[in-house]
Design a protein around this motif. Structure first.
Motif, PDB file in Angstrom:
ATOM      1  N   CYS A 104      28.071  77.543  52.671  1.00 31.53           N
ATOM      2  CA  CYS A 104      29.054  76.625  52.125  1.00 31.53           C
ATOM      3  C   CYS A 104      28.871  75.134  52.303  1.00 31.53           C
ATOM      4  CB  CYS A 104      30.471  76.790  52.946  1.00 31.53           C
ATOM      5  SG  CYS A 104      31.746  75.837  52.118  1.00 31.53           S
ATOM      6  N   PRO A 105      28.729  74.440  51.232  1.00 32.89           N
ATOM      7  CA  PRO A 105      28.186  72.955  51.438  1.00 32.89           C
ATOM      8  C   PRO A 105      29.177  71.791  51.947  1.00 32.89           C
ATOM      9  CG  PRO A 105      28.882  73.201  49.174  1.00 32.89           C
ATOM     10  CD  PRO A 105      29.178  74.450  49.982  1.00 32.89           C
ATOM     11  N   ARG A 106      30.538  72.306  52.493  1.00 35.09           N
ATOM     12  CA  ARG A 106      31.514  71.543  52.789  1.00 35.09           C
ATOM     13  C   ARG A 106      31.208  70.595  53.902  1.00 35.09           C
ATOM     14  NH1 ARG A 106      36.520  75.080  54.045  1.00 35.09           N
ATOM     15  NH2 ARG A 106      35.550  76.590  52.420  1.00 35.09           N
ATOM     16  N   THR A 107      30.193  71.202  54.881  1.00 32.74           N
ATOM     17  CA  THR A 107      29.968  70.387  56.198  1.00 32.74           C
ATOM     18  C   THR A 107      28.898  69.753  56.032  1.00 32.74           C
ATOM     19  OG1 THR A 107      28.724  72.447  56.744  1.00 32.74           O
ATOM     20  CG2 THR A 107      30.998  72.174  57.610  1.00 32.74           C
ATOM     21  N   VAL A 108      28.164  69.583  54.879  1.00 30.50           N
ATOM     22  CA  VAL A 108      26.917  68.708  54.786  1.00 30.50           C
ATOM     23  C   VAL A 108      27.309  67.092  55.129  1.00 30.50           C
ATOM     24  CG1 VAL A 108      25.368  67.588  53.239  1.00 30.50           C
ATOM     25  CG2 VAL A 108      25.704  69.954  53.058  1.00 30.50           C
ATOM     26  N   ALA A 109      28.393  66.737  54.556  1.00 32.41           N
ATOM     27  CA  ALA A 109      28.948  65.486  55.059  1.00 32.41           C
ATOM     28  C   ALA A 109      29.225  65.198  56.444  1.00 32.41           C
ATOM     29  CB  ALA A 109      30.064  64.912  54.053  1.00 32.41           C
ATOM     30  N   VAL A 110      29.594  66.202  57.021  1.00 30.37           N
ATOM     31  CA  VAL A 110      30.030  65.982  58.465  1.00 30.37           C
ATOM     32  C   VAL A 110      28.706  65.733  59.250  1.00 30.37           C
ATOM     33  CG1 VAL A 110      31.088  67.384  60.384  1.00 30.37           C
ATOM     34  CG2 VAL A 110      32.085  67.598  58.214  1.00 30.37           C
ATOM     35  N   TRP A 142      35.152  69.645  60.858  1.00 30.65           N
ATOM     36  CA  TRP A 142      35.678  69.741  59.614  1.00 30.65           C
ATOM     37  C   TRP A 142      36.887  70.158  59.608  1.00 30.65           C
ATOM     38  CZ3 TRP A 142      38.069  73.041  56.450  1.00 30.65           C
ATOM     39  CH2 TRP A 142      38.379  72.508  54.791  1.00 30.65           C
ATOM     40  N   LEU A 143      37.189  71.248  60.425  1.00 32.96           N
ATOM     41  CA  LEU A 143      38.517  71.937  60.484  1.00 32.96           C
ATOM     42  C   LEU A 143      39.495  70.636  61.226  1.00 32.96           C
ATOM     43  CD1 LEU A 143      37.825  75.332  61.529  1.00 32.96           C
ATOM     44  CD2 LEU A 143      39.116  74.865  59.552  1.00 32.96           C
ATOM     45  N   GLN A 144      38.758  70.205  62.487  1.00 37.24           N
ATOM     46  CA  GLN A 144      39.618  69.281  63.184  1.00 37.24           C
ATOM     47  C   GLN A 144      39.828  67.990  62.362  1.00 37.24           C
ATOM     48  OE1 GLN A 144      41.100  68.731  65.754  1.00 37.24           O
ATOM     49  NE2 GLN A 144      39.731  68.239  67.470  1.00 37.24           N
ATOM     50  N   GLU A 145      39.188  67.495  61.270  1.00 38.62           N
ATOM     51  CA  GLU A 145      39.421  66.261  60.473  1.00 38.62           C
ATOM     52  C   GLU A 145      40.095  66.895  59.329  1.00 38.62           C
ATOM     53  OE1 GLU A 145      35.191  63.850  61.175  1.00 38.62           O
ATOM     54  OE2 GLU A 145      35.497  65.381  59.411  1.00 38.62           O
ATOM     55  N   ASN A 146      40.233  68.012  58.614  1.00 39.57           N
ATOM     56  CA  ASN A 146      40.990  68.534  57.620  1.00 39.57           C
ATOM     57  C   ASN A 146      42.256  69.380  57.858  1.00 39.57           C
ATOM     58  OD1 ASN A 146      39.297  67.434  55.146  1.00 39.57           O
ATOM     59  ND2 ASN A 146      37.851  68.007  56.643  1.00 39.57           N
ATOM     60  N   ARG A 147      42.183  69.938  58.874  1.00 36.88           N
ATOM     61  CA  ARG A 147      43.227  71.132  59.387  1.00 36.88           C
ATOM     62  C   ARG A 147      43.637  70.761  61.056  1.00 36.88           C
ATOM     63  NH1 ARG A 147      45.474  74.384  56.068  1.00 36.88           N
ATOM     64  NH2 ARG A 147      47.158  74.364  57.457  1.00 36.88           N
ATOM     65  N   PRO A 148      44.101  69.867  61.339  1.00 38.14           N
ATOM     66  CA  PRO A 148      44.054  69.669  62.814  1.00 38.14           C
ATOM     67  C   PRO A 148      45.283  70.286  63.458  1.00 38.14           C
ATOM     68  CG  PRO A 148      44.798  67.636  61.690  1.00 38.14           C
ATOM     69  CD  PRO A 148      43.989  68.403  60.648  1.00 38.14           C
ATOM     70  N   ASP A 149      45.963  70.806  62.508  1.00 36.39           N
ATOM     71  CA  ASP A 149      47.198  71.475  62.694  1.00 36.39           C
ATOM     72  C   ASP A 149      46.791  73.003  63.040  1.00 36.39           C
ATOM     73  OD1 ASP A 149      46.453  71.826  60.135  1.00 36.39           O
ATOM     74  OD2 ASP A 149      48.309  72.983  59.710  1.00 36.39           O
ATOM     75  N   LEU A 150      45.635  73.455  62.547  1.00 29.25           N
ATOM     76  CA  LEU A 150      45.343  74.898  62.773  1.00 29.25           C
ATOM     77  C   LEU A 150      44.462  74.607  64.140  1.00 29.25           C
ATOM     78  CD1 LEU A 150      44.111  76.031  59.394  1.00 29.25           C
ATOM     79  CD2 LEU A 150      46.423  76.401  60.395  1.00 29.25           C
ATOM     80  N   VAL A 151      43.629  73.714  64.467  1.00 29.12           N
ATOM     81  CA  VAL A 151      43.108  73.612  65.751  1.00 29.12           C
ATOM     82  C   VAL A 151      44.072  73.639  66.818  1.00 29.12           C
ATOM     83  CG1 VAL A 151      41.255  72.251  66.951  1.00 29.12           C
ATOM     84  CG2 VAL A 151      40.988  72.491  64.652  1.00 29.12           C
ATOM     85  N   GLU A 152      45.014  72.846  66.683  1.00 29.27           N
ATOM     86  CA  GLU A 152      46.256  72.558  67.724  1.00 29.27           C
ATOM     87  C   GLU A 152      47.024  74.118  67.940  1.00 29.27           C
ATOM     88  OE1 GLU A 152      48.487  71.047  70.579  1.00 29.27           O
ATOM     89  OE2 GLU A 152      46.768  70.332  69.619  1.00 29.27           O
ATOM     90  N   GLN A 153      47.227  74.771  66.646  1.00 27.05           N
ATOM     91  CA  GLN A 153      47.724  75.922  66.877  1.00 27.05           C
ATOM     92  C   GLN A 153      46.941  77.223  67.502  1.00 27.05           C
ATOM     93  OE1 GLN A 153      49.358  77.018  62.882  1.00 27.05           O
ATOM     94  NE2 GLN A 153      49.848  79.297  63.623  1.00 27.05           N
ATOM     95  N   LYS A 199      33.363  64.881  73.052  1.00 29.65           N
ATOM     96  CA  LYS A 199      33.229  63.953  71.963  1.00 29.65           C
ATOM     97  C   LYS A 199      33.845  64.497  70.674  1.00 29.65           C
ATOM     98  CE  LYS A 199      30.127  61.290  73.904  1.00 29.65           C
ATOM     99  NZ  LYS A 199      30.490  59.659  74.133  1.00 29.65           N
ATOM    100  N   ILE A 200      33.847  65.867  70.553  1.00 31.55           N
ATOM    101  CA  ILE A 200      34.375  66.035  69.217  1.00 31.55           C
ATOM    102  C   ILE A 200      36.158  66.658  69.360  1.00 31.55           C
ATOM    103  CG2 ILE A 200      32.320  66.709  68.383  1.00 31.55           C
ATOM    104  CD1 ILE A 200      33.055  69.782  68.761  1.00 31.55           C
ATOM    105  N   GLY A 201      36.454  66.314  70.515  1.00 28.60           N
ATOM    106  CA  GLY A 201      37.895  66.941  70.679  1.00 28.60           C
ATOM    107  C   GLY A 201      38.209  68.078  70.887  1.00 28.60           C
ATOM    108  N   ILE A 202      37.467  68.978  71.056  1.00 30.51           N
ATOM    109  CA  ILE A 202      37.789  70.438  71.475  1.00 30.51           C
ATOM    110  C   ILE A 202      37.811  70.756  72.851  1.00 30.51           C
ATOM    111  CG2 ILE A 202      36.670  72.632  70.699  1.00 30.51           C
ATOM    112  CD1 ILE A 202      37.851  71.467  68.403  1.00 30.51           C
ATOM    113  N   GLN A 203      38.899  71.686  72.999  1.00 28.68           N
ATOM    114  CA  GLN A 203      39.155  72.099  74.240  1.00 28.68           C
ATOM    115  C   GLN A 203      38.202  73.413  74.667  1.00 28.68           C
ATOM    116  OE1 GLN A 203      40.913  70.456  76.614  1.00 28.68           O
ATOM    117  NE2 GLN A 203      41.203  68.918  75.070  1.00 28.68           N
ATOM    118  N   ALA A 204      37.657  73.228  75.925  1.00 28.32           N
ATOM    119  CA  ALA A 204      36.817  74.580  76.361  1.00 28.32           C
ATOM    120  C   ALA A 204      37.609  75.806  76.418  1.00 28.32           C
ATOM    121  CB  ALA A 204      36.322  74.293  77.822  1.00 28.32           C
TER     122      ALA A 204
END
Length: 498
Positions: A104-110, A142-153, A199-204
């Protein structure tokens, strides 16, 4: 006669397979179905992996397999697959978002914007992993930037092998070798990097406990056992990323480089030390965790048989497919080493930052298509020589011989050219199923059949074909060349036998 077997469920990019392997590493039965990613309904250019289809294909493969092993005793099940891909799941293991494919090319910009989080050089020094847009790191951003609700959930991130293992056992785990592909680890410490995650805001705690190859994850649940046609309660053994198990299954010793030769050539080594500070200096470099603890797999990759296939399309496009590769090799064999001065820079992907591109030099009116093909084989061999020297620096080892696997290893002329250019013995393994074999060996250890995976590997009857540096080696060493740089690009899956 009743045999003992383990079942390897192998999810590849092009095929889904169920394979039965005996304690000596012999494949006794297999079943295969095609696999393919699917367009994302949200954007037809994006690609997803359909987990339910993969599981259904595994069920069909197992049911095709069972008549071939109905009298045999099945000791365990293990799963191996491609790296980096996975999904966010809830507390019941239900996916909150589909599996984003490495295609998938969606993460190239990331990836191109990663400096806003952390420098690419620092990332690779910590994680070992090079800059490839499909890395897990970029999917999570990409998920954090586009679907932060799902990362939180989310309850957890599961790599694709762990998604399958969760369906098999109900257990949440992280395969160690899969984590090693993610660009999220501190590779030297073999744990997720607090620095990168912060740095990317993800919990261990998004990542379940790590399991090593050969660990028992759990037992096969009744419902999925019924779907697969296998006995409930079978132990499910951790494996993980296919590359690491191919290395182990190839029989490679420590500090013995292995070249997987296909559309891309991937040169890796199993070693206890690696200089990760050097990695950012070399495009296409990476370092993953080996299948065994406290070992690393530094490596480099570059376009290889993809170049040869391009030459075929240019000059043998009208030849019958069944015969074309033999004809190509025959015509190249008729050309003397050095291709009468025709030399090829195989950097066909180009590099606009440094104004580099591939092509031929020394062409004359007497040059034929055999010259072009032979010069491509030789150019790629010189590229291998330069990359092997780089890998020796990164992995701090000295090469005594090169082990060759993959589709490109079927080209005897190319094998001999490699031996001559390297001035080293090249040995080609007569075993197509190195990934499956490697995973099976860890499964046999986990069942208690062998005291270790190494002891299991010692029972395998490996057969090799050797190519020794020949009479042409001094001529090759005398030739001057301009080695092409290793290129930065996303590796393609599959093999070409040109």
């Amino acid at each position: 006669m009743k045999r003992d077997v383990v079942i390897v469920l192998d999810c590849g990019a092009t095929n889904i397979r169920a394979i039965a392997v005996d304690p000596q590493g012999v494949v006794v039965a297999k079943a295969v179905l095609p696999n393919h990613s699917q367009p994302d309904p949200a954007n037809p250019q994006w690609q997803l992996w359909p987990l339910e289809d993969i599981l259904h294909s595994f069920a069909l493969c197992c049911r095709q397999l069972l008549p071939q092993i109905q009298q045999d005793k099945i000791h365990a099940v293990t799963v191996t697959t491609f790296g980096v891909d996975g999904a966010l799941v809830d507390a019941k293991g239900k996916m909150l978002y589909p599996i984003i494919s490495w295609k998938c090319p969606r993460t190239v910009a990331v990836m191109e914007n990663i400096a806003s989080y952390m420098s690419a050089e620092k990332l690779q020094q910590i994680s070992g992993i090079g800059q490839f847009s499909f890395n897990t790191l970029y999917k999570l951003i990409w998920l954090q930037e586009n679907r932060p609700d799902l990362v939180e959930q989310a309850h957890a991130w599961l790599f694709i092998s762990s998604l399958i293992n969760h369906r098999l056992t109900g257990e949440f785990t992280t395969d160690r070798t899969m984590a090693g592909t993610s660009q999220l680890l501190d590779v030297k410490r073999e744990q997720f990097s607090p620095t990168i995650l912060q740095k990317i805001g993800i919990q261990a705690d998004l990542f379940p406990p790590m399991v090593a190859a050969g660990d028992i994850i759990g037992q096969l649940l009744p419902d999925i056992a019924a779907s697969l046609g296998l006995p409930a309660g079978l132990p499910v053994i951790s494996a993980g990323h296919d590359t690491q198990f191919a290395l182990f299954g190839s029989g490679a010793d420590l500090d013995q480089p292995v070249l997987s030769s296909g559309t891309w050539e991937i040169l890796m080594v199993r070693t206890p030390q690696v200089n990760t500070a050097l990695l950012p200096q070399f495009a296409g470099s990476t370092c993953e965790l080996d299948s065994c603890p406290r070992l690393f797999n530094p490596g480099l990759q570059w376009l290889a048989s993809g170049v040869l296939e391009w030459v075929r399309q240019l000059y043998w496009h009208d030849a019958a497919c069944a015969d074309v590769y033999r004809r190509m090799i025959s015509e190249a064999e008729a050309i003397s080493p050095g291709a009468d001065g025709v030399r090829m820079d195989c950097n066909l992907l180009g590099n606009t930052r440094h104004n580099l591109s591939g092509g031929w030099q020394g062409v004359s009116l007497s040059s034929g298509r055999g010259h072009f093909y032979r010069s491509a084989l030789e150019g790629l061999a010189w590229q291998l020589k330069d990359n092997l020297a780089v890998l020796e620096r990164i992995g701090e080892f000295h090469t005594k011989e090169l082990l060759l696997v993959g589709g490109g290893s079927r080209n005897a002329l190319w094998n001999q050219i490699k031996a001559d250019v390297l001035n080293l013995p090249v040995k080609v393994i007569d075993e197509a199923e190195t990934t499956v074999l490697g995973a099976a060996l860890f499964a046999w250890h986990a069942t208690g059949y062998y005291a270790s995976a190494e002891e299991a590997r010692a029972q395998v009857n490996y057969r090799y074909q050797y190519y020794q540096p020949g009479d042409q080696q001094p001529l090759y060493q005398a030739l001057t060349h301009c080695p092409p740089p290793v290129t930065e690009a996303m590796p393609l899956k599959g093999e070409c036998h040109a």
